[in-house]
Design a protein around this motif. Structure first.
Motif, mmCIF file in Angstrom:
data_model
loop_
_atom_site.group_PDB
_atom_site.id
_atom_site.type_symbol
_atom_site.label_atom_id
_atom_site.label_comp_id
_atom_site.label_asym_id
_atom_site.label_seq_id
_atom_site.Cartn_x
_atom_site.Cartn_y
_atom_site.Cartn_z
ATOM 1 N N GLY A 141 22.088 -35.611 16.868
ATOM 2 C CA GLY A 141 21.375 -34.616 17.667
ATOM 3 C C GLY A 141 20.074 -34.156 17.061
ATOM 4 N N TYR A 142 19.992 -34.219 15.740
ATOM 5 C CA TYR A 142 18.757 -33.798 15.065
ATOM 6 C C TYR A 142 17.584 -34.701 15.417
ATOM 7 C CZ TYR A 142 19.765 -37.562 11.729
ATOM 8 O OH TYR A 142 20.020 -38.785 11.151
ATOM 9 N N LYS A 143 17.850 -35.873 15.973
ATOM 10 C CA LYS A 143 16.795 -36.816 16.356
ATOM 11 C C LYS A 143 16.371 -36.663 17.818
ATOM 12 C CE LYS A 143 18.558 -40.596 13.461
ATOM 13 N NZ LYS A 143 19.051 -41.990 13.522
ATOM 14 N N LYS A 144 17.156 -35.933 18.599
ATOM 15 C CA LYS A 144 16.944 -35.886 20.047
ATOM 16 C C LYS A 144 15.992 -34.765 20.445
ATOM 17 C CE LYS A 144 21.619 -37.614 20.876
ATOM 18 N NZ LYS A 144 22.940 -37.299 21.472
ATOM 19 N N ASP A 145 14.985 -35.130 21.238
ATOM 20 C CA ASP A 145 14.044 -34.130 21.741
ATOM 21 C C ASP A 145 14.762 -33.056 22.558
ATOM 22 O OD1 ASP A 145 11.796 -35.241 20.577
ATOM 23 O OD2 ASP A 145 11.261 -36.415 22.348
ATOM 24 N N ALA A 146 15.824 -33.440 23.257
ATOM 25 C CA ALA A 146 16.543 -32.509 24.124
ATOM 26 C C ALA A 146 17.173 -31.347 23.357
ATOM 27 C CB ALA A 146 17.627 -33.255 24.905
ATOM 28 N N THR A 147 17.368 -31.473 22.048
ATOM 29 C CA THR A 147 17.998 -30.400 21.279
ATOM 30 C C THR A 147 16.987 -29.415 20.688
ATOM 31 O OG1 THR A 147 18.042 -31.709 19.238
ATOM 32 C CG2 THR A 147 19.988 -31.864 20.686
ATOM 33 N N LYS A 148 15.712 -29.678 20.866
ATOM 34 C CA LYS A 148 14.691 -28.784 20.305
ATOM 35 C C LYS A 148 14.725 -27.402 20.963
ATOM 36 C CE LYS A 148 11.522 -32.370 18.779
ATOM 37 N NZ LYS A 148 10.224 -33.030 19.013
ATOM 38 N N LYS A 149 14.911 -27.346 22.271
ATOM 39 C CA LYS A 149 14.972 -26.064 22.976
ATOM 40 C C LYS A 149 16.214 -25.280 22.539
ATOM 41 C CE LYS A 149 12.339 -27.296 27.060
ATOM 42 N NZ LYS A 149 12.332 -27.475 28.510
ATOM 43 N N TYR A 150 17.297 -25.991 22.313
ATOM 44 C CA TYR A 150 18.509 -25.337 21.819
ATOM 45 C C TYR A 150 18.230 -24.690 20.469
ATOM 46 C CZ TYR A 150 23.320 -24.592 20.350
ATOM 47 O OH TYR A 150 24.491 -24.027 19.918
ATOM 48 N N TRP A 151 17.585 -25.413 19.571
ATOM 49 C CA TRP A 151 17.240 -24.852 18.265
ATOM 50 C C TRP A 151 16.364 -23.610 18.422
ATOM 51 C CZ3 TRP A 151 18.064 -23.202 13.833
ATOM 52 C CH2 TRP A 151 17.035 -22.819 12.968
ATOM 53 N N ASP A 152 15.416 -23.628 19.355
ATOM 54 C CA ASP A 152 14.565 -22.460 19.576
ATOM 55 C C ASP A 152 15.403 -21.228 19.910
ATOM 56 O OD1 ASP A 152 12.266 -23.958 19.097
ATOM 57 O OD2 ASP A 152 11.846 -24.280 21.231
ATOM 58 N N LYS A 153 16.422 -21.408 20.741
ATOM 59 C CA LYS A 153 17.305 -20.293 21.118
ATOM 60 C C LYS A 153 18.099 -19.784 19.906
ATOM 61 C CE LYS A 153 18.075 -21.958 25.821
ATOM 62 N NZ LYS A 153 19.101 -22.490 26.747
ATOM 63 N N VAL A 154 18.637 -20.719 19.122
ATOM 64 C CA VAL A 154 19.413 -20.337 17.934
ATOM 65 C C VAL A 154 18.504 -19.616 16.929
ATOM 66 C CG1 VAL A 154 20.752 -21.193 15.973
ATOM 67 C CG2 VAL A 154 21.125 -22.157 18.256
ATOM 68 N N GLN A 155 17.331 -20.157 16.735
ATOM 69 C CA GLN A 155 16.389 -19.576 15.776
ATOM 70 C C GLN A 155 16.040 -18.134 16.146
ATOM 71 O OE1 GLN A 155 12.616 -21.637 15.515
ATOM 72 N NE2 GLN A 155 12.478 -21.172 13.342
ATOM 73 N N LYS A 156 15.869 -17.860 17.433
ATOM 74 C CA LYS A 156 15.575 -16.492 17.885
ATOM 75 C C LYS A 156 16.719 -15.546 17.528
ATOM 76 C CE LYS A 156 12.432 -17.744 21.563
ATOM 77 N NZ LYS A 156 12.253 -17.961 22.995
ATOM 78 N N GLU A 157 17.946 -16.028 17.611
ATOM 79 C CA GLU A 157 19.108 -15.203 17.264
ATOM 80 C C GLU A 157 19.227 -14.971 15.770
ATOM 81 O OE1 GLU A 157 20.980 -13.527 19.350
ATOM 82 O OE2 GLU A 157 19.872 -14.381 21.034
ATOM 83 N N LEU A 158 18.670 -15.848 14.983
ATOM 84 C CA LEU A 158 18.727 -15.711 13.525
ATOM 85 C C LEU A 158 17.734 -14.680 13.001
ATOM 86 C CD1 LEU A 158 19.163 -19.424 12.463
ATOM 87 C CD2 LEU A 158 20.760 -17.551 11.984
#
Length: 139
Positions: free
Chosen positions: A121-138
């Motif tokens: 998943g770390y290679k997939k462009d589709a997971t970048k938006k998910y990371w953005d959401k998680v990062q905001k919660e952090l």
């Protein structure tokens, strides 16, 4: 050209990666939980395929069982403690795999994208938006 000093530095770096522990922190898990279900242990999503606070799919559970030798069921994802254990097993395993493949430490971004998109998943462009959401919660 390699000399002895260069080989020692390379070998030391390789050892550090092999013995490093993949950290799945409480704050990180809370951020994933918030993004996935807002803490609702009874949540069902992805057209009935994802269960619990971490929105775990059946294939994720099967993978955890293969990795760990345990016998979790998909329904165990509704139990916060069991779900947390499954996520820790999954992310620790694939975080170590990432470190071995890349020679880099598995960051929260890498782990979040693996949780969302599978072992690669770390290679997939589709997971970048998910990371953005998680990062905001952090934050």
């Amino acid at each position: 050209m390699f000399n002895t000093k260069n080989l020692v530095v390379i070998f030391t770096a390789m050892l550090a990666i092999n013995v490093s522990a993949v950290e799945v922190s409480t704050d990180f898990l809370k951020a994933i939980e918030t993004v996935e279900s807002h803490g609702n242990a009874k949540a069902i999503g992805d057209n009935g395929k994802a269960y619990g606070v971490y929105q775990i799919h059946k294939s994720y559970v099967e993978d955890v069982n293969r990795i760990s030798g345990k016998n979790f069921t998909h329904e165990d994802a509704f139990d916060k403690d069991k779900a947390k254990e499954m996520v820790e097993i999954y992310l620790t395993n694939y975080g170590k795999s990432y470190e071995k493949k890349t020679g880099k430490k598995a960051t929260n971004e890498v782990l979040a994208r693996i949780h969302n998109g599978g072992p690669n998943g770390y290679k997939k462009d589709a997971t970048k938006k998910y990371w953005d959401k998680v990062q905001k919660e952090l934050k």
